[in-house]
Motif scaffolding. Structure first.
Motif, PDB file in Angstrom:
ATOM      1  N   THR A 214     -38.975  29.403  52.937  1.00  0.00           N
ATOM      2  CA  THR A 214     -37.739  28.641  52.807  1.00  0.00           C
ATOM      3  C   THR A 214     -37.547  27.748  54.021  1.00  0.00           C
ATOM      4  O   THR A 214     -37.598  28.212  55.161  1.00  0.00           O
TER       5      THR A 214
ATOM      6  N   LYS B 279     -43.215  34.562  51.596  1.00  0.00           N
ATOM      7  CA  LYS B 279     -43.615  35.384  50.454  1.00  0.00           C
ATOM      8  C   LYS B 279     -45.045  35.033  50.056  1.00  0.00           C
ATOM      9  O   LYS B 279     -45.484  33.893  50.224  1.00  0.00           O
TER      10      LYS B 279
ATOM     11  N   SER C  11     -47.844  21.025  51.713  1.00  0.00           N
ATOM     12  CA  SER C  11     -46.815  20.886  50.688  1.00  0.00           C
ATOM     13  C   SER C  11     -45.539  20.381  51.347  1.00  0.00           C
ATOM     14  O   SER C  11     -45.129  20.909  52.389  1.00  0.00           O
TER      15      SER C  11
ATOM     16  N   PHE D  58     -44.075  36.971  43.716  1.00  0.00           N
ATOM     17  CA  PHE D  58     -43.951  36.622  45.134  1.00  0.00           C
ATOM     18  C   PHE D  58     -43.381  37.814  45.892  1.00  0.00           C
ATOM     19  O   PHE D  58     -42.220  38.177  45.711  1.00  0.00           O
TER      20      PHE D  58
ATOM     21  N   ALA E 180     -50.723  31.950  45.894  1.00  0.00           N
ATOM     22  CA  ALA E 180     -49.805  30.974  46.490  1.00  0.00           C
ATOM     23  C   ALA E 180     -49.018  31.621  47.621  1.00  0.00           C
ATOM     24  O   ALA E 180     -48.919  32.850  47.717  1.00  0.00           O
TER      25      ALA E 180
ATOM     26  N   GLU F 219     -48.041  35.418  46.860  1.00  0.00           N
ATOM     27  CA  GLU F 219     -48.301  35.736  45.459  1.00  0.00           C
ATOM     28  C   GLU F 219     -49.779  36.077  45.299  1.00  0.00           C
ATOM     29  O   GLU F 219     -50.648  35.293  45.687  1.00  0.00           O
TER      30      GLU F 219
ATOM     31  N   ILE G 276     -36.940  25.702  49.029  1.00  0.00           N
ATOM     32  CA  ILE G 276     -38.107  26.574  48.965  1.00  0.00           C
ATOM     33  C   ILE G 276     -39.355  25.724  48.807  1.00  0.00           C
ATOM     34  O   ILE G 276     -39.433  24.879  47.916  1.00  0.00           O
TER      35      ILE G 276
ATOM     36  N   THR H 116     -43.524  25.748  48.279  1.00  0.00           N
ATOM     37  CA  THR H 116     -44.613  26.585  47.794  1.00  0.00           C
ATOM     38  C   THR H 116     -45.951  25.909  48.060  1.00  0.00           C
ATOM     39  O   THR H 116     -46.124  24.725  47.766  1.00  0.00           O
ATOM     40  N   TRP H 117     -46.877  26.669  48.625  1.00  0.00           N
ATOM     41  CA  TRP H 117     -48.235  26.189  48.862  1.00  0.00           C
ATOM     42  C   TRP H 117     -49.170  26.848  47.840  1.00  0.00           C
ATOM     43  O   TRP H 117     -49.433  28.057  47.898  1.00  0.00           O
ATOM     44  N   ASN H 118     -49.654  26.075  46.880  1.00  0.00           N
ATOM     45  CA  ASN H 118     -50.621  26.564  45.897  1.00  0.00           C
ATOM     46  C   ASN H 118     -51.972  26.673  46.594  1.00  0.00           C
ATOM     47  O   ASN H 118     -52.450  25.701  47.198  1.00  0.00           O
TER      48      ASN H 118
ATOM     49  N   GLN I  52     -45.207  31.043  49.871  1.00  0.00           N
ATOM     50  CA  GLN I  52     -43.897  30.416  49.728  1.00  0.00           C
ATOM     51  C   GLN I  52     -43.026  30.744  50.937  1.00  0.00           C
ATOM     52  O   GLN I  52     -43.095  31.833  51.497  1.00  0.00           O
TER      53      GLN I  52
END
Length: 240
Positions: free
Chosen positions: A201, A131, A61, A172, A197, A133, A38, A40-42, A199
């Motif tokens: 996979t 996903k 990321s 998410f 954020a 957030e 997984i 994740t891009w902040n 996300q």
């Protein structure tokens, strides 16, 4: 006089066999662990506060990038400057220039602005299960947001899913049919919200599964050869 040397050499054979087996097990475990990753891009990775100075911003990321764009809803839809917001709690993320609180706003009927994410490059890399957030979705302010998907920059496209309220704050939210959209957009339907954020996979690595039979064959052949040499060394040692 040579028998001690033969014995020492024989002792090395099972040790080498054990080492080879251990290496094979380790390699197989490491390969299998790479199946699902997984990423994740902040959307405010450095926790900044202030205008970005552009209507777009790229986030990277694990070597993969997505790009965010800001837009004002209208006729026509026009680019809008992005803003890094950091007010702690659930109000740290990617906002916009204009509103006093720098968050996406809605008038209760439709969004006034939206932030669009270009995810085409990670789709091409085989990513799935996207996903998003969203923060600052507060019950007391009746904050709600919606998600869209499209194939064109600047076009929010069609709505994905329903209307999300405070129960989705800093959660998410899965994007249905993620692989069908090159662009994912977020907007407030009422109140104001803040993207935090994204996300997704990373795709499985089929090459690893293809290597498993080959690795097993190599290990089997190597172990057989080591045992054969050990047997021959024992026979030679016993004949002296």
């Amino acid at each position: 006089m040579n028998r001690p040397r033969i014995a020492m050499k024989n002792n090395r054979v099972p040790l080498a066999a054990k080492s080879l087996a251990a290496f094979a097990v380790f390699f197989l475990f490491a390969a299998s662990s790479a199946w699902a990753t997984i990423v994740t891009w902040n959307l405010n990775p450095s926790g900044a506060e202030g205008e970005i100075g552009s209507s777009s911003q790229t986030f990277t990321s694990s070597g993969y990038s997505i790009t965010a764009y800001g837009f004002t809803v209208g006729s026509p839809i026009t680019p809008l400057g992005l803003y890094f917001k950091n007010q702690g709690a659930d109000e740290t993320g990617l906002g916009i220039v204009g509103p006093a609180d720098h968050e996406l706003q809605g008038n209760g009927v439709y969004p006034l602005q939206f932030i669009q994410l270009d995810v085409s490059s990670i789709l091409a890399a085989g990513f799935s299960d996207g996903k998003i957030e969203i923060g600052s979705v507060q019950a007391g302010s009746n904050d709600t947001f919606v998600i869209w998907g499209s194939s064109s920059l600047g076009d929010p496209g069609q709505q994905i899913g329903g209307v999300y309220d405070s129960s989705s704050d800093l959660v998410f939210v899965s994007i249905a049919d993620f692989a069908n959209y090159k662009f994912i957009s977020i907007g407030a339907l009422s109140g104001d919200v803040l993207p935090v954020a994204f996300q997704a996979t990373m795709a499985p690595i089929p090459e690893m599964s293809a290597l498993f039979p080959i690795i097993g064959l190599v290990v089997a052949v190597s172990l057989t050869e080591l045992l054969r040499r050990r047997r021959m060394a024992q026979l030679r040692g016993g004949s002296r």
